[in-house]
Design an enzyme around this catalytic site. Structure first.
Site, mmCIF file in Angstrom:
data_model
loop_
_atom_site.group_PDB
_atom_site.id
_atom_site.type_symbol
_atom_site.label_atom_id
_atom_site.label_comp_id
_atom_site.label_asym_id
_atom_site.label_seq_id
_atom_site.Cartn_x
_atom_site.Cartn_y
_atom_site.Cartn_z
ATOM 1 N N HIS A 136 -12.819 3.226 -0.184
ATOM 2 C CA HIS A 136 -12.840 2.173 0.854
ATOM 3 C C HIS A 136 -13.535 0.910 0.346
ATOM 4 C CE1 HIS A 136 -12.864 5.623 4.050
ATOM 5 N NE2 HIS A 136 -11.628 5.201 3.878
ATOM 6 N N GLU A 183 -8.043 -5.001 4.979
ATOM 7 C CA GLU A 183 -7.890 -4.713 3.552
ATOM 8 C C GLU A 183 -6.724 -5.504 2.950
ATOM 9 O OE1 GLU A 183 -8.384 -0.599 4.902
ATOM 10 O OE2 GLU A 183 -9.075 -0.165 2.885
ATOM 11 N N ARG A 203 -2.463 -2.053 -3.555
ATOM 12 C CA ARG A 203 -3.670 -1.269 -3.343
ATOM 13 C C ARG A 203 -3.614 -0.070 -4.285
ATOM 14 N NH1 ARG A 203 -4.890 3.395 0.859
ATOM 15 N NH2 ARG A 203 -7.064 3.679 0.342
ATOM 16 N N ASN A 208 0.879 -1.173 0.000
ATOM 17 C CA ASN A 208 0.000 0.000 0.000
ATOM 18 C C ASN A 208 0.911 1.216 0.000
ATOM 19 O OD1 ASN A 208 -1.758 2.071 0.512
ATOM 20 N ND2 ASN A 208 -2.708 1.142 2.305
ATOM 21 N N ARG A 213 -11.730 16.256 7.312
ATOM 22 C CA ARG A 213 -12.497 16.635 6.108
ATOM 23 C C ARG A 213 -13.926 17.017 6.486
ATOM 24 N NH1 ARG A 213 -11.101 11.219 3.332
ATOM 25 N NH2 ARG A 213 -8.838 11.325 3.426
#
Ligand code: AMP
Length: 397
Positions: A180, A384, A91, A7, A241
């Site tokens: 996601h 993940e 990823r 990743n 955010r």
């Protein structure tokens, strides 16, 4: 087969070596501060201590070389040679409309991912650098790309189109993509297994609540809507955010604060969310402590956060005409019992009753609703890396 999962971010690179037969993590770690002074690799073999080595990493190729050296080290390594690594799973953040599933990485795929760079300028170029570095160091090892956006390519048009001129979709592919996806897919599948229900007959709402947060409606094994949009800025409020706001606020802030578009985007991406609301932290652990100490600023931020997640859950109940299971995952979703309670307090109309003893447990797949609850509520730790390893194995087999 051993699968190396990578990743790759702009200045960091996380990795795991996974045995695909046993699904054991043979080793894992992270390279930090790539291209910056003070770079270091943290490497942890299965059952062993973390080994932290400071070493210059001017670029990602050097970082991956250090990862491969660590994995094959005669003392602390977990494989004898690189021949024992059968495939690499990367990823990849944005596959646009080009990728609805994982794919073997070829030169054509690299070119197609590069075309998506504009949609994820911070992430995709870094992901591609990771691919390039692996190609240089392991030229004959097959590589697979697993996209964050792919799972959401099943969304219907009414869920992915924005109410702006259609020509922008035709010309620029402006639409909701969602992120996601690897996590939403893994967690929703796992939920079906835990509840012993067929995945293709289950309506699940997955709340991936971490520093970045998104909610996803998974109907009969397919993503039918999700809260993040063209970018990860849309949706529920997050660590830093803003999530959804009235778009006109951007012009208003720009005029009042004398900011250009980059300045406004910086505020919305980095200075908003629970950080902006609490005025002291983006970290939900700090917020939790402050809420327990009765601090008003933290309580305010947590209330807005929980409400924004609960509203998305409500809208996805409507989108799917019902829901069988609501699932919490990621750093906050897995660990914070208070936030789960606050969100579920809004969902009485779904006949939800939480089992607070189960809700207090951590680090396991668990049903946290009572047997009488009309809708099941679960915590499923996301994984993940394992999902990427499974996808990689399926394609290289
Ligand atoms: P993620 O992006 O999934 O790594 O999640 C990061 C967020 O989860 C941060 O805001 C953390 O404060 C929060 N988090 C991580 N671990 C815990 C924990 N043990 N208890 C409460 N919050 C946590």
């Amino acid at each position: 087969m051993n699968i190396l999962v990578i990743n790759c971010g702009s200045s960091s690179l996380k990795f795991q070596l996974i045995n695909s037969e046993t699904e054991a993590v043979l080793a894992k770690g992270i390279c930090e501060r790539i291209g910056i002074d003070g770079s270091r690799i943290v490497y942890q073999p299965e059952g062993g201590q973390k080994i932290i080595t400071e070493s210059p990493m001017p670029d990602h190729t050097q970082a991956i070389k250090l990862v491969l050296d660590s994995l094959t080290d005669t003392e602390t390594g977990v494989v004898k040679s690189l021949d024992e690594i059968g495939a690499v799973g990367h990823r990849l953040v944005h596959g646009g409309e080009k990728f609805a599933s994982s794919t073997i990485i070829t030169d054509e795929v690299i070119a197609a991912v590069t075309e998506c760079n504009e949609l994820a300028p911070l992430h995709n170029p870094a992901n591609l650098i990771g691919i390039d570095a692996c190609k240089k160091l392991m030229p004959t090892t097959p590589m697979v790309g697993v996209f964050d956006t792919a799972f959401h390519q099943t969304m219907p048009e009414e869920a992915f189109l924005y109410g702006i001129p259609y020509e922008y979709y035709k010309k620029y592919k402006i639409r909701r993509y969602g992120f996601h996806g690897t996590s939403h897919s893994y967690v929703s599948k796992r939920t079906a297994e835990i509840l012993e229900k067929p995945y293709d007959q289950l309506k699940t709402i997955v709340c991936h609540l971490g520093n970045g947060a998104s909610v996803c409606a998974v109907k009969n094994g397919k993503s039918v809507d999700t809260s993040m949009g063209l970018t990860p800025l849309q949706g529920v409020i997050m660590g830093t955010r803003s999530g959804d706001i009235d778009p006109a606020i951007m012009e208003y802030i720009a005029k009042k604060e004398n900011l250009d578009i980059d300045g406004v985007m910086d505020v919305l991406n980095k200075k908003s969310g629970v950080l902006g609301l609490s005025e002291f932290t983006s970290d939900f652990r700090d917020l939790e402590d402050a809420v327990l100490a009765g601090r008003e600023d933290a309580i305010r931020a947590m209330k807005v956060f929980a409400y924004s997640v609960a509203k998305y859950i409500g809208s996805y109940v409507a989108a799917m005409n019902g829901v069988d299971a609501i699932v919490f995952t990621a750093g906050l979703g897995e660990n914070n019992k208070y936030v789960r309670t606050d969100i579920c307090d809004y969902l009485g109309y779904l006949g939800i009753e939480l089992n607070q003893e189960a809700n207090a447990k951590r680090g396991m797949d668990i049903v946290i609703s009572t047997p009488d609850s009309k809708t099941a509520v679960l915590v499923v730790p996301t994984n993940e890396e394992l999902a990427i390893a499974r996808e990689t194995l399926a394609l290289v087999k």
